[in-house]
Structure formats: C-alpha cells, structure tokens
Write an enzyme that holds these catalytic residues in place. Structure first.
Site, mmCIF file in Angstrom:
data_model
loop_
_atom_site.group_PDB
_atom_site.id
_atom_site.type_symbol
_atom_site.label_atom_id
_atom_site.label_comp_id
_atom_site.label_asym_id
_atom_site.label_seq_id
_atom_site.Cartn_x
_atom_site.Cartn_y
_atom_site.Cartn_z
ATOM 1 N N TYR A 1 0.853 -1.187 0.000
ATOM 2 C CA TYR A 1 0.000 0.000 0.000
ATOM 3 C C TYR A 1 0.885 1.232 0.000
ATOM 4 O O TYR A 1 1.468 1.598 1.008
ATOM 5 C CB TYR A 1 -0.927 0.008 1.210
ATOM 6 C CG TYR A 1 -1.861 -1.183 1.313
ATOM 7 C CD1 TYR A 1 -2.113 -2.001 0.213
ATOM 8 C CD2 TYR A 1 -2.483 -1.504 2.517
ATOM 9 C CE1 TYR A 1 -2.957 -3.094 0.317
ATOM 10 C CE2 TYR A 1 -3.337 -2.592 2.620
ATOM 11 C CZ TYR A 1 -3.565 -3.388 1.516
ATOM 12 O OH TYR A 1 -4.396 -4.477 1.623
ATOM 13 N N GLY B 1 -17.984 -3.531 -0.168
ATOM 14 C CA GLY B 1 -18.015 -3.591 -1.626
ATOM 15 C C GLY B 1 -16.847 -2.968 -2.341
ATOM 16 O O GLY B 1 -16.728 -3.072 -3.554
ATOM 17 N N GLY B 2 -15.966 -2.274 -1.622
ATOM 18 C CA GLY B 2 -14.843 -1.618 -2.283
ATOM 19 C C GLY B 2 -15.230 -0.257 -2.827
ATOM 20 O O GLY B 2 -16.286 0.293 -2.501
#
Length: 318
Positions: free
Chosen positions: A92, A240-241
């Site tokens: 990340y 859900g993103g």
C-alpha cells in the site's frame, strides 16, 4: 434492556448518522461499547470491527495520501473509537501506508494489533504482481518491522500465493521469521480451503483475508472453514470496495431496507457481517472522518434473527 428495546434504541440513534447526528451517536456508543471481541491466534484479543488502512494512500493505492495530516487524524480517531486491529500491507503506497501508521500512532497504545502483508509487488499505480520468493519475503518482513517501528509483527499475512513459487517455500521464509521472533502469527490472503489446508501442513495459520461482503460471497466455503477451525476471517472490501460494486452507491436492493431502519446501507452491511459469524473481523477503510464514525457506529446495530434473515434474502437477490 431486552433485544427489541436495544434494537430500537440503537437504530434510533443511528438515524442521526443520516441527519448530521454523528457526534451524538458516537458519544452514546462510547458509553456502551460492544464487548464483541475475538481471540486472534488464541492470544490476541481484538475488537471485531477493525480498520483497513489501504485507502490512506494516493490514487491507485500509490504514494502518500493527498492530505497526510487528515490521514493521521483518521488513524488516531479510529483508535479513539475503539479500533485495536489495523490492517495494512507493504504494497500500500508502496511502503507509505506502514510509515503513515507509525507517524500517526507510535508509540503504540497497549493492545493495538497491527497486521501487515507481504508478497505483492507494485510496478506502478493500480498494478499488483505477486512475488513469493523466500529471499524476497524475508526482506519484506525486516523492512516492515523497520517502517512500523516494531520488534515483532503480531499478524503477518502472505498477501498472495505466487503461482511461480511452491507455497511451502514462501511459507518456509515466514516460519523462519516466526522462529526468529520477528512474527507472532501468520495469515493468508485470497485462498481456497484446499490452499489453507496445504499451508497448515507447513505452519500454523490463524487468519484468512478474502474478499467477502453481503452481496459478494464467493469465499463462503473459506469462511465456514475458519468458523469450524476458530480462525479469524478478515473480509476485505466489506462494504463492496470503491468500484461499481460499492454498497455506498445508490440503486442496490438494500437501500429500501436501510431506509426502513433509518440507517445507511453501509451500516446495515457491516452489522450483517458482524452477526454473520463470530470469527468475522471486518476492516472497513476510509479516508473520511465522517465515514469512519458512520462505520464504527454500525457496531451498535443489533438485528433480530428475523431481521437478519430478511436482509440476507434481499442481499441474495441483489
């Protein structure tokens, strides 16, 4: 207070989330904090609703967040609201997310569990290429320790299985790091039940992180396995993103049900996850303080068995 009364009080309070009453709801929640916890690896007591730090990066999960100070405020506020389980990864940023966590929270409060991952490289924004070579993973562990300012990582997860490298070799590097005291527990990400069982022949595995939410249940078998084995199940994209499958977007079948309870679809989906399984450890992520407080308020929503089943049936049809 009986279950029905608690539900009515919780949902009435949560209605404030949709009408600007976030602060009141969170203040009320802090006085009656849920005791729902999970013993990760048999010795790490974590509050089941955690925080996923991935969104505290730049576009394409690349580079520093646009507002670095705000990102640090989000991390600190998450801890204030009861989060003691934070999920990150060396990919990340890459690297910036781990550095940001240390900037915001070090020296860490007692009991804070930081889970990180290695084994996924980043050639560029939005690009992810697995690398499970033992020598690479050994370096990943050492570098994450340094960035996070830790002497030992409580939960280190193999970010992806590298199909070019036998998983036994990848896990062998993590077992060596564990034996050296650099890692406390090991988890896997995006795996099948067969792959979990294969990995457990090499070393103990305490958690699985697969994509899972109320409308996306491809990993149901892995969840059921984790529940049977009392392993933690960390659903990524629990709401859900950020793409077209995000539950925060309008038009899904849960909208009417959420309005019926005067809560957001996101809150309903998180409450559903928490009641789905006692091993479920959702890690909703956000770069917004308001959304963080909305997410954490979902911990207070208690659905009766009938209400939970109704939402379950609606979700399966969405």
């Amino acid at each position: 207070m009986n279950r029905r009364t608690f539900l009515e009080v919780s949902l009435a309070g949560a209605a404030g989330v949709l009408t600007g009453g976030l602060q009141k709801l969170v203040a009320a929640a802090s006085t009656s904090k849920s005791e729902e916890t999970f013993l990760l690896g048999g010795d790490l007591l974590v509050n089941r609703l955690g925080f996923g730090a991935m969104r505290l990066t730049g576009e394409g999960i690349w580079g520093w967040p646009p507002d670095r100070e705000n990102a640090k405020k989000v991390l600190r506020r998450a801890v204030e609201l009861g989060v003691n389980f934070i999920d990150t990864a060396d990919a990340y940023g890459p690297e910036t997310n781990e550095l940001l966590i240390a900037e915001a929270l070090y020296p860490y409060p007692k009991g804070l569990v930081i889970a990180t991952k290695g084994g996924n490289t980043r050639p560029g924004p939005g690009q992810w290429v697995p690398d499970g070579r033992p020598e690479y993973l050994s370096q990943c562990v050492d570098k994450s320790l340094k960035r996070l300012k830790l002497e030992r990582i409580d939960l280190y997860q193999l970010h992806r299985i590298d199909r070019k490298v036998p998983v036994e070799e990848s896990l062998g590097a993590l077992k060596a790091a564990q034996d050296a005291g650099k890692i406390r527990h090991v988890g896997l990400s995006e795996v099948t039940v067969a792959e979990i069982e294969q990995a457990k022949k090499v070393m103990p595995i305490v958690s699985i992180q697969n994509r899972y939410n109320i409308t996306d249940r491809d990993s149901e078998a892995a969840l059921n396995y984790c529940q049977k084995e009392k392993m933690g199940f960390i659903p990524w994209a629990p709401i859900g993103g950020s793409g077209s499958r995000s539950l925060s977007k309008s038009g899904n079948l849960l909208e009417a049900e959420a309005k019926r309870y005067n809560v957001s679809v996101v809150q309903l989906a998180l409450a559903w996850l928490l009641q789905k399984s006692p091993v479920m450890l959702p890690i909703p992520g956000t770069s917004s303080l308001a959304h963080l407080e909305e997410n954490m308020a979902a911990e207070k929503l208690q659905l009766s068995a009938d209400e939970w089943r109704r939402i379950e049936e609606l979700a399966r049809g969405s």
